[in-house]
Design a protein around this motif. Structure first.
Motif, PDB file in Angstrom:
ATOM      1  N   MET A 137       0.827  -1.203   0.000  1.00 13.20           N
ATOM      2  CA  MET A 137       0.000   0.000   0.000  1.00 13.20           C
ATOM      3  C   MET A 137       0.867   1.261   0.000  1.00 13.20           C
ATOM      4  N   LEU A 138       1.951   1.201   0.794  1.00 11.28           N
ATOM      5  CA  LEU A 138       2.819   2.374   0.894  1.00 11.28           C
ATOM      6  C   LEU A 138       3.330   2.804  -0.480  1.00 11.28           C
ATOM      7  N   TYR A 139       3.539   1.837  -1.348  1.00 11.46           N
ATOM      8  CA  TYR A 139       4.094   2.183  -2.663  1.00 11.46           C
ATOM      9  C   TYR A 139       3.047   2.362  -3.739  1.00 11.46           C
ATOM     10  N   HIS A 140       1.897   1.751  -3.580  1.00 15.14           N
ATOM     11  CA  HIS A 140       0.901   1.822  -4.644  1.00 15.14           C
ATOM     12  C   HIS A 140      -0.245   2.767  -4.378  1.00 15.14           C
ATOM     13  N   CYS A 141      -0.441   3.106  -3.134  1.00 11.94           N
ATOM     14  CA  CYS A 141      -1.587   3.960  -2.844  1.00 11.94           C
ATOM     15  C   CYS A 141      -1.124   5.416  -2.744  1.00 11.94           C
ATOM     16  N   PRO A 142      -1.834   6.303  -3.417  1.00 13.36           N
ATOM     17  CA  PRO A 142      -1.434   7.710  -3.395  1.00 13.36           C
ATOM     18  C   PRO A 142      -1.539   8.363  -2.014  1.00 13.36           C
ATOM     19  N   ASP A 143      -2.424   7.830  -1.164  1.00 18.25           N
ATOM     20  CA  ASP A 143      -2.614   8.467   0.136  1.00 18.25           C
ATOM     21  C   ASP A 143      -1.804   7.750   1.219  1.00 18.25           C
ATOM     22  N   PRO A 144      -1.315   8.509   2.207  1.00 13.85           N
ATOM     23  CA  PRO A 144      -0.623   7.863   3.326  1.00 13.85           C
ATOM     24  C   PRO A 144      -1.634   7.140   4.215  1.00 13.85           C
ATOM     25  N   PRO A 145      -1.155   6.183   5.042  1.00 17.18           N
ATOM     26  CA  PRO A 145      -2.101   5.501   5.953  1.00 17.18           C
ATOM     27  C   PRO A 145      -2.781   6.529   6.847  1.00 17.18           C
ATOM     28  N   ASN A 146      -4.015   6.293   7.202  1.00 21.72           N
ATOM     29  CA  ASN A 146      -4.757   7.263   8.003  1.00 21.72           C
ATOM     30  C   ASN A 146      -5.172   6.667   9.339  1.00 21.72           C
ATOM     31  N   LYS A 147      -6.005   7.386  10.050  1.00 21.37           N
ATOM     32  CA  LYS A 147      -6.390   6.947  11.399  1.00 21.37           C
ATOM     33  C   LYS A 147      -7.175   5.638  11.375  1.00 21.37           C
ATOM     34  N   PHE A 148      -7.681   5.276  10.192  1.00 24.13           N
ATOM     35  CA  PHE A 148      -8.386   3.991  10.114  1.00 24.13           C
ATOM     36  C   PHE A 148      -7.414   2.844   9.864  1.00 24.13           C
ATOM     37  N   SER A 149      -6.295   3.125   9.199  1.00 23.28           N
ATOM     38  CA  SER A 149      -5.337   2.061   8.898  1.00 23.28           C
ATOM     39  C   SER A 149      -4.706   1.513  10.183  1.00 23.28           C
ATOM     40  N   PHE A 150      -4.344   2.426  11.093  1.00 24.36           N
ATOM     41  CA  PHE A 150      -3.519   1.998  12.224  1.00 24.36           C
ATOM     42  C   PHE A 150      -4.185   1.067  13.220  1.00 24.36           C
ATOM     43  N   PRO A 151      -5.444   1.280  13.569  1.00 20.74           N
ATOM     44  CA  PRO A 151      -6.048   0.283  14.456  1.00 20.74           C
ATOM     45  C   PRO A 151      -5.938  -1.135  13.896  1.00 20.74           C
ATOM     46  N   PHE A 152      -6.086  -1.282  12.562  1.00 25.04           N
ATOM     47  CA  PHE A 152      -5.977  -2.621  11.960  1.00 25.04           C
ATOM     48  C   PHE A 152      -4.534  -3.115  12.019  1.00 25.04           C
ATOM     49  N   LEU A 153      -3.615  -2.226  11.655  1.00 25.74           N
ATOM     50  CA  LEU A 153      -2.202  -2.606  11.631  1.00 25.74           C
ATOM     51  C   LEU A 153      -1.708  -2.968  13.031  1.00 25.74           C
ATOM     52  N   ILE A 154      -2.110  -2.162  14.004  1.00 23.36           N
ATOM     53  CA  ILE A 154      -1.667  -2.413  15.379  1.00 23.36           C
ATOM     54  C   ILE A 154      -2.296  -3.695  15.910  1.00 23.36           C
ATOM     55  N   LYS A 155      -3.507  -3.944  15.452  1.00 21.82           N
ATOM     56  CA  LYS A 155      -4.134  -5.209  15.843  1.00 21.82           C
ATOM     57  C   LYS A 155      -3.323  -6.392  15.295  1.00 21.82           C
ATOM     58  N   ALA A 156      -2.876  -6.266  14.039  1.00 17.45           N
ATOM     59  CA  ALA A 156      -2.054  -7.332  13.454  1.00 17.45           C
ATOM     60  C   ALA A 156      -0.789  -7.529  14.281  1.00 17.45           C
ATOM     61  N   ALA A 157      -0.179  -6.425  14.707  1.00 18.37           N
ATOM     62  CA  ALA A 157       1.027  -6.510  15.536  1.00 18.37           C
ATOM     63  C   ALA A 157       0.716  -7.205  16.859  1.00 18.37           C
ATOM     64  N   SER A 158      -0.466  -6.925  17.432  1.00 24.66           N
ATOM     65  CA  SER A 158      -0.868  -7.593  18.673  1.00 24.66           C
ATOM     66  C   SER A 158      -1.023  -9.086  18.455  1.00 24.66           C
ATOM     67  N   GLU A 159      -1.719  -9.421  17.365  1.00 27.31           N
ATOM     68  CA  GLU A 159      -1.958 -10.833  17.072  1.00 27.31           C
ATOM     69  C   GLU A 159      -0.636 -11.574  16.925  1.00 27.31           C
ATOM     70  N   LEU A 160       0.343 -10.868  16.353  1.00 28.16           N
ATOM     71  CA  LEU A 160       1.655 -11.483  16.147  1.00 28.16           C
ATOM     72  C   LEU A 160       2.533 -11.376  17.390  1.00 28.16           C
ATOM     73  N   SER A 161       2.049 -10.635  18.397  1.00 20.96           N
ATOM     74  CA  SER A 161       2.862 -10.324  19.577  1.00 20.96           C
ATOM     75  C   SER A 161       4.229  -9.807  19.156  1.00 20.96           C
ATOM     76  N   ASP A 162       4.229  -8.969  18.143  1.00 21.25           N
ATOM     77  CA  ASP A 162       5.491  -8.476  17.606  1.00 21.25           C
ATOM     78  C   ASP A 162       5.734  -7.055  18.119  1.00 21.25           C
ATOM     79  N   LEU A 163       6.485  -6.974  19.217  1.00 22.36           N
ATOM     80  CA  LEU A 163       6.731  -5.692  19.861  1.00 22.36           C
ATOM     81  C   LEU A 163       7.406  -4.727  18.895  1.00 22.36           C
ATOM     82  N   PHE A 164       8.373  -5.246  18.149  1.00 24.17           N
ATOM     83  CA  PHE A 164       9.163  -4.402  17.262  1.00 24.17           C
ATOM     84  C   PHE A 164       8.293  -3.703  16.220  1.00 24.17           C
TER      85      PHE A 164
END
Length: 730
Positions: A137-164
């Motif tokens: 998305m970062l390379y193909h989408c003209p718009d930067p991630p927004n306030k809706f993207s991050f809850p999903f992304l952070i959830k993925a990080a939680s699911e993965l327990s990936d602190l980094f």
DNA sequence: GTAGGGTTAG
């Protein structure tokens, strides 16, 4: 928007450039409605959209998909996102393959569409794909991630327990100035808690400018799940102080904190709080409450609530199952298990574990086998751990049984052939070797246990110390005792102190033993004073004996062994007044000594002998044999040890019976009559074997060329060829 | 017109 600076991890493209290049010229093909593509609002209320949400299977979805292609609706980003959402999150969709195919057909997905796919992957079984999609998305989408993207992304990080990766997202959130958005920050609280970073979670929580109920819930849950029940409850109070109304989700965590604290009173209060404040009692909250009542020991209240619940699921039933199983009502527990429409793996594991924990290895194993035959459920990690425990449990029992029956070789065989050894298996083997006087071998096993990376526990140390005791390994005993806390982090308990006193006292280090008791940080139990008293008997110290006796009797006034021991010490020193006084005390307090009793198993039945027993059908033969034995012994120079017949009360009552009528001698005589070499004579005695019987047994083992295995109250004596495995140290 | 928090076994 402002130019986005790059992070060292993932660089955000400069979106100001993209804007002008991509968006306007993305239509070269034409369909009927294509001219409306940019007018997204136009489609928002298209009747097909409500149809998508009503889909109940893949076929219907595909029909709508086709229809959308025909009328051009497929190229409306909002409409196609709906299609992706339903095809990835609807209960009938089992995989994301279809949603992904739909996405790949979209010529120019917009941010909304990208977010939809990231969301779908974040709650799938493969959350890492959210991150892959994000980088694309970062390379193909003209718009930067927004306030809706991050809850999903952070959830993925939680699911993965990936602190980094979560920290990377946190950094992006700050750089994109999204760090005041309550949704984003709530996700971060949850994320840090999932990764065990409670401090970070709390920091973020405090930074939320306008906390909503989810902010509070996230933090309370974080505390409750991390076993910080006190903090969870405090935060719940603060929430009320700040006039934030708790909801049903809040109460689930609050109840769960009560459960962890095993605080029934508080749990009941929370229950009434929920009713008073009209908080919705949903299924999950009811289940949490059931769990609280069962774990806090009120099965009645759990049952009452259970009967009132309008809706129950497998969690409700499992919770009740565990509750009943843990109070020993396995029939009822089994009924709950059977009443489930279909048993999931947790239900199986619960019942197996309940049987395992109550020592019913047989039932646990049977259930485990039944599970293996089941077509619907497969054993999982937890089951395998349980299975391992069951196996270890059985192995431990076998080792213990063989060792206690005197067949140390068989115990070792079981030990060697066991594939998995937990701490109890190792400990049982150490105990087995110890009770057979093989202290060096026990220590060797202890070392090998640590090489196998199995952590010793309090039981292990009891067994190690006891092994040292039986083999007169004083130095080693001191060493291991002193290592317990600093090296192994195990605080010595009274039984370990008692073992140590026994080790020192038995070896004649009475002064050291006495000092050791004085310096004990815990109050010495009866076992400690008993060990000290016994040592005084062996090594003759009247003063210390009286001291130990006083303490012992204070704790256990009815301990007949204490009276017998002190009386024997008096007798040894000719202090007949003391003997008489003690006898009177015993009479006054109605204390009777436990009669000595020896058992021997012959031909599958157990024969018991008391002192001077006359009840055995073969008594005549037995006494004849005993006479013969004594005659043969005397001819080799044996002199009965009169110290055991004189004025003292030995473990056997020798006042009325001659020394040679001790129960173990009768049992040995019967063993010689009724069994043949090379079968060893196996005897179990309830008290400690006396010195005279010990020497007689040694002589018999030589003169009659028979092995004698005698288990007394404390250990094994293995007589062979005139010697005993205890090396006369017992 | 997108979103976040919760219960059972180990």
């Amino acid at each position: 928007m402002a130019t986005v600076t790059t992070t060292p991890i993932i660089s955000l493209p400069n979106h100001q450039h993209h804007h002008h290049n991509t968006k306007p010229n993305n239509k070269t093909t034409t369909t009927t409605n294509y001219n409306n593509y940019n007018n997204e609002r136009y489609f928002a209320n298209h009747p097909v959209l409500s149809l998508i949400e009503q889909c109940s299977n893949t076929t219907q979805l595909k029909q709508i998909h086709a229809h959308m292609l025909r009328i051009g609706l497929f190229f409306d980003p909002y409409s196609v996102s709906k299609l992706i959402t339903v095809s990835s999150l609807a209960p009938f969709s089992t995989s994301l393959d279809y949603a992904r195919k739909v996405f790949d057909q979209i010529p120019q997905p917009n941010l909304y569409t990208w977010n939809t796919l990231i969301r779908a992957y974040a709650s799938s079984s493969d959350p890492i794909h959210s991150l892959f999609i994000f980088t694309q998305m970062l390379y193909h989408c003209p718009d930067p991630p927004n306030k809706f993207s991050f809850p999903f992304l952070i959830k993925a990080a939680s699911e993965l327990s990936d602190l980094f990766i979560g920290q990377v997202f946190h950094g992006m959130v700050v750089k994109l100035s999204l760090d005041t958005d309550v949704f984003v920050l709530n996700s971060l609280v949850h994320f840090y808690a999932t990764c065990g970073e409670l401090g970070q979670a709390y920091k973020v929580f405090l930074m939320i400018p306008k906390k909503d109920v989810v902010s509070w819930n996230s933090m309370i849950t974080a505390f409750a799940q991390a076993d910080y029940s006190e903090e969870a409850l405090e935060l719940f109070q603060r929430m009320q102080a700040e006039s934030m109304m708790p909801n049903d989700v809040t109460m689930v965590s609050v109840i769960s904190a009560c459960t962890k604290k095993l605080n029934l009173k508080l749990g009941r209060w929370v229950h009434s709080f929920i009713e008073k404040n009209d908080i919705r009692m949903n299924l999950i909250l009811s289940n949490a409450m059931l769990d609280m009542y069962t774990k806090c020991g009120s099965l009645e209240e759990a049952k009452k609530l259970f009967d009132k619940m309008p809706e129950k699921d497998v969690v409700s039933l499992t919770t009740m199952l565990v509750g009943y199983a843990q109070s020993g009502e396995f029939d009822t527990a089994q009924q709950f298990f059977n009443s489930m429409p279909s048993q999931d793996i947790t239900a199986w594991n619960s019942l197996i574990s309940a049987y395992e924990q109550s020592g019913r290895s047989k039932e646990a194993l049977a259930l485990f086998h039944e599970l293996q035959l089941s077509k619907n459920v497969k054993p999982d990690q937890v089951t395998l751990k349980q299975g391992l425990k069951v196996n270890c449990h059985l192995t431990t029992s076998l080792i213990d049984m063989y060792a206690k029956c005197g067949d140390l070789e068989k115990a070792l065989e079981v030990f060697r052939s066991s594939e998995q050894k937990d701490v109890y298996v190792w400990s049982a083997m150490i105990a087995g070797l110890g009770m057979h006087g093989r202290g060096r071998d026990a220590i060797d096993i202890f070392a090998r246990m640590q090489e196998a990376k199995v952590k010793p526990n309090a039981v292990t140390f009891t067994n190690v110390l006891s092994a040292c005791n039986h083999a007169k390994l004083v130095e080693e005993g001191r060493l291991y005792f002193n290592q317990m806390l600093p090296v192994y982090g195990i605080t010595p308990q009274v039984k370990h102190y008692a073992c140590m006193v026994d080790i020192l006292g038995r070896a004649g280090l009475l002064e050291e033993a006495d000092k050791f008791v004085e310096k004990m940080p815990v109050s010495p139990g009866a076992s400690v004073w008993g060990a000290l008293l016994a040592a005084c008997k062996t090594h003759g110290n009247v003063e210390l004996a009286e001291h130990a006796f006083t303490h012992l009797i204070e704790l256990e006034p009815q301990n007949h062994g204490a009276y017998v021991l002190l009386s024997n010490i008096y007798a040894k020193f000719g202090l007949w007044d003391g003997v008489t006084k003690l006898r009177k005390l015993m009479r006054d307090f109605g204390i009777q000594k436990e009669p000595g009793c020896s058992s021997i198993e012959v031909g599958g039945s157990v024969h018991e002998f008391l002192v001077g027993d006359n009840s055995h059908p073969l008594r005549k033969k037995i006494y004849l044999k005993l006479d013969e034995i004594l005659l043969r012994l005397k001819s080799t120079g044996y002199v009965p040890n009169k110290s055991h017949v004189l004025q003292d009360i030995e473990e056997e009552d020798v006042q009325d019976h001659a020394l040679y009528l001790h129960s173990e001698k009768l049992a040995i005589a019967y063993g010689l009559i009724s069994t043949r070499s090379p079968v060893p004579i196996r005897i179990v005695k309830n008290l400690r074997v006396c010195g005279d019987c010990h020497s007689v047994a040694k002589l018999i083992s030589k003169l009659y060329d028979r092995e004698i295995l005698l288990r007394d109250r404390y250990r094994f004596h293995h007589f062979r060829g005139g010697d005993c495995s205890c090396m006369d140290y017992w």
